[in-house]
Motif scaffolding. Structure first.
Motif, mmCIF file in Angstrom:
data_model
loop_
_atom_site.group_PDB
_atom_site.id
_atom_site.type_symbol
_atom_site.label_atom_id
_atom_site.label_comp_id
_atom_site.label_asym_id
_atom_site.label_seq_id
_atom_site.Cartn_x
_atom_site.Cartn_y
_atom_site.Cartn_z
ATOM 1 N N MET A 1 -27.919 -1.993 21.909
ATOM 2 C CA MET A 1 -28.983 -1.333 21.147
ATOM 3 C C MET A 1 -28.926 -1.732 19.667
ATOM 4 N N LEU A 2 -27.708 -1.719 19.085
ATOM 5 C CA LEU A 2 -27.586 -2.092 17.676
ATOM 6 C C LEU A 2 -27.882 -3.565 17.445
ATOM 7 N N ALA A 3 -27.527 -4.402 18.421
ATOM 8 C CA ALA A 3 -27.832 -5.835 18.282
ATOM 9 C C ALA A 3 -29.341 -6.055 18.233
ATOM 10 N N ARG A 4 -30.076 -5.343 19.104
ATOM 11 C CA ARG A 4 -31.542 -5.458 19.079
ATOM 12 C C ARG A 4 -32.111 -4.887 17.790
ATOM 13 N N ALA A 5 -31.514 -3.785 17.322
ATOM 14 C CA ALA A 5 -31.974 -3.188 16.068
ATOM 15 C C ALA A 5 -31.763 -4.148 14.901
ATOM 16 N N GLU A 6 -30.625 -4.855 14.912
ATOM 17 C CA GLU A 6 -30.360 -5.810 13.840
ATOM 18 C C GLU A 6 -31.374 -6.945 13.839
ATOM 19 N N ALA A 7 -31.670 -7.459 15.031
ATOM 20 C CA ALA A 7 -32.658 -8.538 15.134
ATOM 21 C C ALA A 7 -34.037 -8.065 14.660
ATOM 22 N N ALA A 8 -34.397 -6.852 15.042
ATOM 23 C CA ALA A 8 -35.692 -6.315 14.628
ATOM 24 C C ALA A 8 -35.727 -6.082 13.124
ATOM 25 N N ALA A 9 -34.603 -5.628 12.558
ATOM 26 C CA ALA A 9 -34.548 -5.380 11.120
ATOM 27 C C ALA A 9 -34.743 -6.670 10.335
ATOM 28 N N ARG B 1 -24.503 2.002 8.253
ATOM 29 C CA ARG B 1 -23.938 3.356 8.275
ATOM 30 C C ARG B 1 -23.327 3.682 9.632
ATOM 31 N N VAL B 2 -23.962 3.207 10.706
ATOM 32 C CA VAL B 2 -23.448 3.470 12.045
ATOM 33 C C VAL B 2 -22.270 2.560 12.373
ATOM 34 N N LEU B 3 -22.343 1.292 11.918
ATOM 35 C CA LEU B 3 -21.318 0.304 12.281
ATOM 36 C C LEU B 3 -20.017 0.453 11.495
ATOM 37 N N ILE B 4 -20.066 1.107 10.334
ATOM 38 C CA ILE B 4 -18.924 1.087 9.423
ATOM 39 C C ILE B 4 -17.644 1.613 10.080
ATOM 40 N N ALA B 5 -17.777 2.554 11.018
ATOM 41 C CA ALA B 5 -16.582 3.138 11.636
ATOM 42 C C ALA B 5 -16.088 2.335 12.827
ATOM 43 N N THR B 6 -16.993 1.596 13.482
ATOM 44 C CA THR B 6 -16.609 0.902 14.712
ATOM 45 C C THR B 6 -16.430 -0.607 14.534
ATOM 46 N N ASP B 7 -17.161 -1.203 13.593
ATOM 47 C CA ASP B 7 -17.086 -2.647 13.388
ATOM 48 C C ASP B 7 -17.235 -2.934 11.893
ATOM 49 N N PRO B 8 -16.194 -2.628 11.099
ATOM 50 C CA PRO B 8 -16.328 -2.718 9.634
ATOM 51 C C PRO B 8 -16.652 -4.119 9.125
ATOM 52 N N GLU C 1 -26.323 5.789 17.277
ATOM 53 C CA GLU C 1 -25.421 6.732 16.620
ATOM 54 C C GLU C 1 -25.144 7.937 17.522
ATOM 55 N N THR C 2 -26.169 8.419 18.213
ATOM 56 C CA THR C 2 -25.984 9.538 19.147
ATOM 57 C C THR C 2 -25.004 9.160 20.247
ATOM 58 N N TRP C 3 -25.159 7.958 20.783
ATOM 59 C CA TRP C 3 -24.259 7.515 21.851
ATOM 60 C C TRP C 3 -22.832 7.354 21.339
ATOM 61 N N LEU C 4 -22.682 6.805 20.120
ATOM 62 C CA LEU C 4 -21.344 6.632 19.561
ATOM 63 C C LEU C 4 -20.657 7.978 19.337
ATOM 64 N N LYS C 5 -21.414 8.943 18.806
ATOM 65 C CA LYS C 5 -20.835 10.274 18.570
ATOM 66 C C LYS C 5 -20.425 10.940 19.871
#
Length: 475
Positions: free
Chosen positions: A1-9, A27-34, A431-435
């Motif tokens: 999901m984040l990979a697609r969001a990055e491409a769209a951004a 903001r979402v990636l900072i904790a999992t993939d700094p 972010e919901t899924w990560l939490k």
């Protein structure tokens, strides 16, 4: 999901929207993939610097600082240092100090003082507004410094707002300090015009309700008395609506007395249509404590709307849609809930022009999504305005469904045509899924609480001296 969001951004043509989207992903990636988060943040920072328009460059940097305040204070400091506008720079530093107050109190205090010093250089035209933002953000970091900043605000309306924010954020601290700041806020409100004063008094009452319910009730009654003398129906409705919201911080007995007074004053409004408008404005304040009365107000508005073909009731009907949705969500039975939602949809369908109907449906869809996802999706699809409202609503519905129905949430996001809204929804779903997958850990407590001594800020001399109660020597 984040990979697609990055491409769209990366595909978003407008640079401000692209920076905002990239910052949300960071903001979402900072904790999992700094490492990846750092690369994206560098890209967002470069994009903000490349923006040609001065206003767009300022907005891009503001978004970057606001989103990353809690997770990357080093970058926020660097980006804020490049802002030419002192007001925006002071606000960014103050918000960052607020965000890290519990995790890094020493740095938060340093940033707070830097924000105050920067605010001193703001031109007179926007000086007071900059101080409102700074004072409100500093209340958690250093209430004494925040109070000193608020005391230098020139305009009574803005000074009262800043002091009310300090009361709200420091409500868990020393009750004597909270009472003193509330005194200062009342003094400032007394210098405002009638309408503004009534709103500020209600705002102070709401901020202090959980600390001093007796004082909150007294202030609420004062706001009601001011509203009673207002000839402008819209202003009266706004004030009484603000007063009704104070009930959430009061006990049942005080809350009931307050709502009785609100209803009695609303019913003194001259003219059926005008009275319906005021009752519709206050109805949502009754939902949690007296659903029967809220429903009665809606029925009255519906009756008057049927008799007058809705003339002059556009705002009241939108308010009633909101109240019916809240009533439906408070029901215990599925049939009663569905009946309220049906009535809300019917009222929304009768609204003209089309944009007002879209606003009503946009409020309704994400709130009913968890209990009735099919209805929520149908409502969002019924929004026929130019893409922005519909796209944003579909994103809200998708986020609401992310935990309970991830496949549907992902399908809804994929169908959003506008890149910026699709990215925003995708990030929040991820972010919901990560939490949901994170173990729950206790919040880190601050070992060094902020010094709560009131700070005198020497450069705050733009406001002429006025008589004011002296602060207690010790807190």
């Amino acid at each position: 999901m984040l990979a697609r969001a990055e491409a769209a951004a990366e595909a978003i043509p407008h640079r401000v929207a692209r920076v905002r989207a990239l910052a949300e992903i960071v903001r979402v990636l900072i904790a999992t993939d700094p490492d990846r988060a750092r690369r994206l943040a560098d890209r967002a920072e470069r994009t903000a610097s490349w923006t040609l328009s001065r206003r767009d460059r300022r907005n891009s940097r503001n978004w970057l600082c606001e989103v990353l305040a809690a997770t990357d204070p080093d970058r926020v400091e660097r980006v804020a240092g490049r802002m030419p506008e002192a007001g925006a720079k002071a606000a960014a530093l103050a918000k960052c100090a607020h965000a890290i107050a519990t995790t890094d109190p020493d740095r938060a205090r340093r940033l707070a003082r830097q924000a105050v010093d920067t605010a001193a250089t703001v031109p007179d035209g926007s000086y007071s507004r900059a101080l409102v933002t700074v004072a409100g953000s500093l209340a958690v970091v250093d209430p004494g410094l925040a109070e000193g900043v608020a005391d230098g605000i020139t305009f009574p309306e803005l000074r009262a707002e800043a002091l009310a924010r300090i009361v709200e954020w420091s409500a868990g601290g020393d009750p004597r300090r909270v009472a003193h700041v509330a005194d200062l806020a009342e003094d400032a409100a007394a210098g405002c015009g009638e309408f503004s004063r009534a709103l500020k008094v209600a705002r102070i009452a709401q901020a202090i309700g959980r600390v001093d319910p007796d004082r909150a009730e007294r202030l609420a009654c004062e706001a009601e008395d001011l509203a009673a003398g207002m000839a402008n129906v819209s202003q009266r409705g706004d004030v009484l609506s603000s007063v009704a919201k104070i009930v959430a911080g009061l006990d049942i007995e005080r809350g009931s007395r307050l709502l009785d007074r609100v209803e009695r004053l609303a019913n003194t409004t001259t003219g059926e249509v005008q009275r319906a408008c005021v009752l519709a404005r206050i109805a949502d304040g009754f939902v949690a404590v007296d659903a029967g009365r809220a429903e009665r107000f809606v029925e009255l508005v519906e009756r008057i709307a049927a008799e007058t073909a809705g003339d002059g009731l556009r705002g009241a009907l939108i308010d009633c849609v909101r109240v019916l949705v809240l009533l439906g969500l408070s029901r215990s039975g599925a049939a009663a809930m569905a009946a309220d939602f049906d009535r809300a949809e019917k009222l929304a369908a009768a609204l003209n022009p089309r944009q007002n109907r879209s606003y009503a449906l946009a409020f309704m869809a994400p709130r009913v999504a968890v209990v009735d996802p099919d209805r929520a999706e149908r409502i969002a699809a019924a929004i026929t305005d130019a893409g922005a409202i519909r796209a944003q609503t579909l994103g809200f519905v998708a986020v609401a469904l992310a935990a309970a129905d991830p496949e549907r949430a992902e399908r809804l996001v994929t169908g959003i045509a506008e890149d910026s809204y699709r990215v925003s929804a995708s990030v929040r779903i991820a972010e919901t899924w990560l939490k949901a997958s994170e173990p729950v850990t206790p919040a880190k407590a601050s070992a060094d609480p902020p010094d709560r001594t009131r700070r005198r800020v020497p450069w705050l001399s733009r406001r002429s001296a006025t008589p004011r109660a002296a602060a207690p020597d010790r807190w």
